[in-house]
Design a protein around this motif. Sequence first.
Motif, short mmCIF file in Angstrom:
data_model
loop_
_atom_site.label_atom_id
_atom_site.label_comp_id
_atom_site.label_asym_id
_atom_site.label_seq_id
_atom_site.Cartn_x
_atom_site.Cartn_y
_atom_site.Cartn_z
N TYR A 277 0.84 -1.20 0.00
CA TYR A 277 0.00 0.00 0.00
C TYR A 277 0.88 1.25 0.00
N ILE A 278 0.57 2.16 -0.93
CA ILE A 278 1.44 3.32 -1.16
C ILE A 278 0.63 4.61 -1.07
N GLY A 279 0.96 5.46 -0.14
CA GLY A 279 0.34 6.78 -0.04
C GLY A 279 1.30 7.82 -0.59
N ILE A 280 0.82 8.65 -1.51
CA ILE A 280 1.69 9.63 -2.16
C ILE A 280 1.15 11.04 -1.92
N ASP A 281 1.96 11.89 -1.32
CA ASP A 281 1.62 13.31 -1.21
C ASP A 281 2.30 14.01 -2.39
N VAL A 282 1.49 14.36 -3.38
CA VAL A 282 2.00 14.81 -4.67
C VAL A 282 2.28 16.31 -4.66
N HIS A 283 3.49 16.67 -5.09
CA HIS A 283 3.86 18.07 -5.32
C HIS A 283 4.49 18.18 -6.71
N ALA B 117 -1.68 2.21 -4.99
CA ALA B 117 -1.33 3.57 -4.59
C ALA B 117 -2.56 4.45 -4.50
N VAL B 118 -2.41 5.55 -3.76
CA VAL B 118 -3.48 6.54 -3.64
C VAL B 118 -2.85 7.91 -3.50
N TYR B 119 -3.50 8.91 -4.10
CA TYR B 119 -3.10 10.30 -3.88
C TYR B 119 -4.34 11.18 -3.94
N GLU B 120 -4.22 12.38 -3.40
CA GLU B 120 -5.35 13.31 -3.36
C GLU B 120 -5.48 14.06 -4.68
N SER B 121 -6.72 14.30 -5.09
CA SER B 121 -6.94 15.08 -6.30
C SER B 121 -6.38 16.48 -6.11
N GLY B 122 -5.80 17.02 -7.15
CA GLY B 122 -5.20 18.35 -7.05
C GLY B 122 -4.72 18.84 -8.39
N PHE B 123 -3.64 19.59 -8.36
CA PHE B 123 -3.18 20.28 -9.57
C PHE B 123 -2.75 19.32 -10.68
N SER B 124 -2.29 18.10 -10.32
CA SER B 124 -1.78 17.18 -11.33
C SER B 124 -2.89 16.43 -12.05
N LYS C 211 0.97 18.91 10.61
CA LYS C 211 0.79 18.60 9.19
C LYS C 211 2.13 18.69 8.46
N THR C 212 2.60 17.55 7.97
CA THR C 212 3.80 17.52 7.13
C THR C 212 3.52 16.60 5.95
N ASP C 213 4.37 16.66 4.94
CA ASP C 213 4.19 15.80 3.77
C ASP C 213 4.26 14.32 4.17
N ALA C 214 5.20 13.99 5.08
CA ALA C 214 5.36 12.60 5.51
C ALA C 214 4.11 12.10 6.23
N ILE C 215 3.55 12.94 7.10
CA ILE C 215 2.33 12.56 7.82
C ILE C 215 1.17 12.39 6.86
N ASP C 216 1.07 13.29 5.86
CA ASP C 216 -0.01 13.20 4.88
C ASP C 216 0.07 11.91 4.06
N SER C 217 1.28 11.56 3.63
CA SER C 217 1.42 10.34 2.82
C SER C 217 1.17 9.09 3.67
N GLU C 218 1.58 9.12 4.95
CA GLU C 218 1.32 7.99 5.85
C GLU C 218 -0.18 7.82 6.09
N LYS C 219 -0.86 8.94 6.28
CA LYS C 219 -2.31 8.93 6.48
C LYS C 219 -3.01 8.28 5.28
N LEU C 220 -2.56 8.61 4.08
CA LEU C 220 -3.15 8.04 2.87
C LEU C 220 -2.90 6.54 2.78
#
Length: 358
Positions: free
Chosen positions: A15-21, A63-70, A103-112
């Motif tokens: 399982y892969i959580g990705i905080d996309v930038h 994998a999962v990521y949040e909808s956004g600019f990409s 709130k950090t990128d690492a925490i966001d990706s872990e949450k996902l």
Amino acid sequence: MVQSKGINFNGQNIYIGIDVHLKSWSVTIITESNYKKTHSQKSSAKELFEYLKKHYPGGKYKAVYESGFSGYSTYYSLKEYGIDCIIIHAADVPTTQYENVMKTDAIDSEKLAKSLKSGILKGIYIREKESLDDRNLIRLRKTLQRQLAGYKSRVKHLLYNNGVEYPACFDKPSLHWSKRFTLWLRNDVTLLSSTRYSLDLLLDQVTLFRKNLLKANRMVRELASRSKYAERYENLISIPGVGTVTAMSLLTEVDDINRFQNQREFASFLGLIPSCHSSGETICNMEKTFRGNKQLGPLIIESAWVAIRYDKALAIAYSEYCRQMKGQEAIIRIARKLSNRILSVLKSGKKYQYDRCR
């Protein structure tokens, strides 16, 4: 170590959580045994796949990521490398108070990653690549229309600031922006200053946006005539209040109507259901929910205003609602009825029949 010789994850879900930038991804990987690893990398599906293949060989990558600019681009990039992926709305990810405060990128990706592993995430609808540009065309047309209106307002504001009075032949607003009106602005208007650079620049912008909007309108009509949309388009415009722009917006935004199981699901997608707050015996229905397609909701409401002028049943319903509430609230309920008709027409593949007011 996981990367030791002979270690593999055959048949196991990874399982892969990705905080996309834009330039980097924060990636958290969790195995079925809850082994967790977080790292930062370049925003590259290929680089992520190489990392997974090296450290988690043989696994089934999810994998999962949040909808956004990409948008969908990250999804399709991951799919090319065999990584199963879903995109979720940011508001649908369960979040603890700690995660809100820290709130950090690492925490966001872990949450996902944790939410994906628990199976509580529901991905948004994924569109086919070929339909993306059709939707973008309709959206861009609306943007051009809005920007054109903005430049027209700036021209009029400039005229007011400079004390310019309209000739009697242009007293009616309906005559503004005709060819004759534009020629008057170009040739006869003088400002307080001896120059009129600002007015000329604004008029150039109006001309440019009008040209592009006309081009977009032609493209939309051409799109409506294509075999992919033609039959459904004709069916939709048979509904009172639904014109070319609304019909093509519906077809390009909805894409596959069969993803909606009932009228409430479709109305929710349009943003035409009320938000609700209830506790104990207290139930409070509030304004329409903020969740919903921002492109379609306002269009359906505009169509409802037109529909009550031509459809007897809707006209009667609107009058009944107005006895209980304000007209602005009543029209939302008419829009909901209109959404039911739209769903029925798209599902049945038949034109709509109704009793005309005149």
